[in-house]
Design an enzyme around this catalytic site. Structure first.
Site, mmCIF file in Angstrom:
data_model
loop_
_atom_site.group_PDB
_atom_site.id
_atom_site.type_symbol
_atom_site.label_atom_id
_atom_site.label_comp_id
_atom_site.label_asym_id
_atom_site.label_seq_id
_atom_site.Cartn_x
_atom_site.Cartn_y
_atom_site.Cartn_z
ATOM 1 N N LEU A 59 0.862 -1.181 0.000
ATOM 2 C CA LEU A 59 0.000 0.000 0.000
ATOM 3 C C LEU A 59 0.897 1.229 0.000
ATOM 4 O O LEU A 59 1.992 1.203 0.582
ATOM 5 C CB LEU A 59 -0.896 0.033 1.244
ATOM 6 C CG LEU A 59 -1.943 -1.073 1.412
ATOM 7 C CD1 LEU A 59 -2.660 -0.915 2.749
ATOM 8 C CD2 LEU A 59 -2.940 -1.063 0.265
ATOM 9 N N ASP A 60 0.446 2.304 -0.639
ATOM 10 C CA ASP A 60 1.179 3.563 -0.545
ATOM 11 C C ASP A 60 1.347 3.936 0.921
ATOM 12 O O ASP A 60 0.519 3.584 1.767
ATOM 13 C CB ASP A 60 0.405 4.695 -1.233
ATOM 14 C CG ASP A 60 0.151 4.436 -2.703
ATOM 15 O OD1 ASP A 60 0.897 3.647 -3.301
ATOM 16 O OD2 ASP A 60 -0.805 5.023 -3.241
ATOM 17 N N ARG A 61 2.382 4.675 1.221
ATOM 18 C CA ARG A 61 2.639 5.086 2.612
ATOM 19 C C ARG A 61 1.429 5.794 3.215
ATOM 20 O O ARG A 61 1.092 5.582 4.383
ATOM 21 C CB ARG A 61 3.866 6.009 2.673
ATOM 22 C CG ARG A 61 4.204 6.479 4.087
ATOM 23 C CD ARG A 61 5.430 7.369 4.080
ATOM 24 N NE ARG A 61 5.214 8.595 3.323
ATOM 25 C CZ ARG A 61 4.641 9.687 3.826
ATOM 26 N NH1 ARG A 61 4.222 9.712 5.082
ATOM 27 N NH2 ARG A 61 4.485 10.773 3.083
#
Length: 206
Positions: A59-61
């Site tokens: 997942l994106d940060r």
């Protein structure tokens, strides 16, 4: 060393060689080569002692929600096979700018060559695993936002963020794709995952 509790990472489900853990927004999913930053991947051995956990998705940060972990080599191989078959369903919740009604399927091909942003191209993608299905759930007229559920299968980097922005509904709090500032950060959560023999669900945030 950072602990799972310090990162806010917790196990949501553990069954048949798979586990789902919940990642808060603002935390990296995976170890980044050459950088010593706290991340979920680094704390997996502490969550699953005596095992060899393998992180299966990213997942994106800024994105919160479910990360899937393989606890056996057989589970990892099964996941990769399911992914190739398009048999994995990943459901996200997002709050977007503007009023979005009904159901939309965004099928445009994505260019992920730029490491910072993903570009949405004019032509359709023939691979249905790269499409984003969007269903409107509710509206906040005062804030001029909509709550939507997004469905992807295999997915690509920033797929949901870029696809939603391309149809004029960037995610609230998205600093890259025009969602503007939000005190709650990026309002995107990987909320549910379904695949043969395993399902997991996080508590909805929005």
């Amino acid at each position: 060393m950072t602990t799972p509790g310090e990162l806010g990472v917790r196990i949501v489900k553990w069954e048949d060689g798979f586990a789902a853990v919940n990642k808060p927004g603002g935390v990296h999913s995976a170890i980044i080569s050459g950088r010593d930053e706290p991340c979920v991947e680094a704390v997996l051995p502490a969550l699953f002692p005596g095992m060899e956990p393998v992180l299966l998705n990213r997942l994106d940060r800024l994105t919160s929600g479910l990360l899937l972990v393989a606890l056996t080599p057989e589970a990892r191989d099964a996941y990769l096979e399911y992914e190739d078959q398009g048999a994995i369903k990943k459901f996200y919740l997002a709050r977007v700018r503007g009023r979005l009604d009904g159901i939309v399927s965004v099928r445009n091909r994505l260019d992920t060559d730029d490491r910072k942003t993903t570009r949405v191209l004019a032509e359709p993608d023939e691979d249905a695993r790269r499409w984003t299905g969007v269903t409107a759930l509710s509206h906040d007229n005062a804030a001029d936002t909509s709550l939507v559920r997004c469905l992807i299968t295999k997915g690509a980097r920033h797929q949901i963020r870029a696809h939603l922005a391309s149809i004029g509904h960037p995610i609230v709090g998205d600093p890259l794709y025009g969602g503007g500032e939000s005190p709650r950060g990026l309002m995107l959560q990987h909320q549910r995952l379904e695949m043969p023999g395993f399902q997991a669900e996080a508590i909805p945030l929005f």
